[in-house]
Design a protein around this motif. Structure first.
Motif: not given
Length: 119
Positions: A1-2, A31-34, A39-46
């Motif tokens: 996974x990316x 909304x997109x990150x939610x 869907x089980x994807x993770x985006x790290x945000x700082x």
């Protein structure tokens, strides 16, 4: 996974609903990150204001900031490589990175509007 990481400029909150104006791009991003999270994807945000260490510890981001300054933020890394500077990813870009249809990330509106009547 990316592995997708978003490095935000200094903000009081990540949603864009603080202060006198609402940034529609930040509310779209939330909304997109939610949707991705569901869907089980993770985006790290700082956020630079709250997590400055994340910016100094990541050599790629640290180098980018030394070259371009904070104008490069938000910066997006995919698998450790800068793929976007100065603006947030589009739904299409998220779809490409996670191999899903961009329409799966759009906010779904109710099919029938709610009707509130006075009793």
């Amino acid at each position: 996974m990316k592995k997708v990481q978003i490095y935000d400029p200094a903000m009081c909150c990540p949603t864009g609903v603080c202060g006198p104006g609402v940034d529609p791009d930040l509310t779209r991003l939330a909304s997109v990150l939610h949707s991705l999270e569901k869907k089980g994807f993770v985006v790290e945000r700082y956020n630079l204001a709250n997590e400055p260490g994340a910016f100094t510890e990541n050599k790629v981001i640290n180098d980018l900031l030394h070259q371009s300054g904070t104008e490069a933020l938000p910066a997006v890394l995919v698998d450790g490589n800068v793929v976007k500077e100065g603006e947030y990813p589009t739904n299409k870009e998220f779809g490409e990175w996670f191999e899903i249809e961009p329409s799966a990330l759009e906010e779904k509106k109710p099919e029938t509007p709610l009707n509130f009547t006075k009793l």
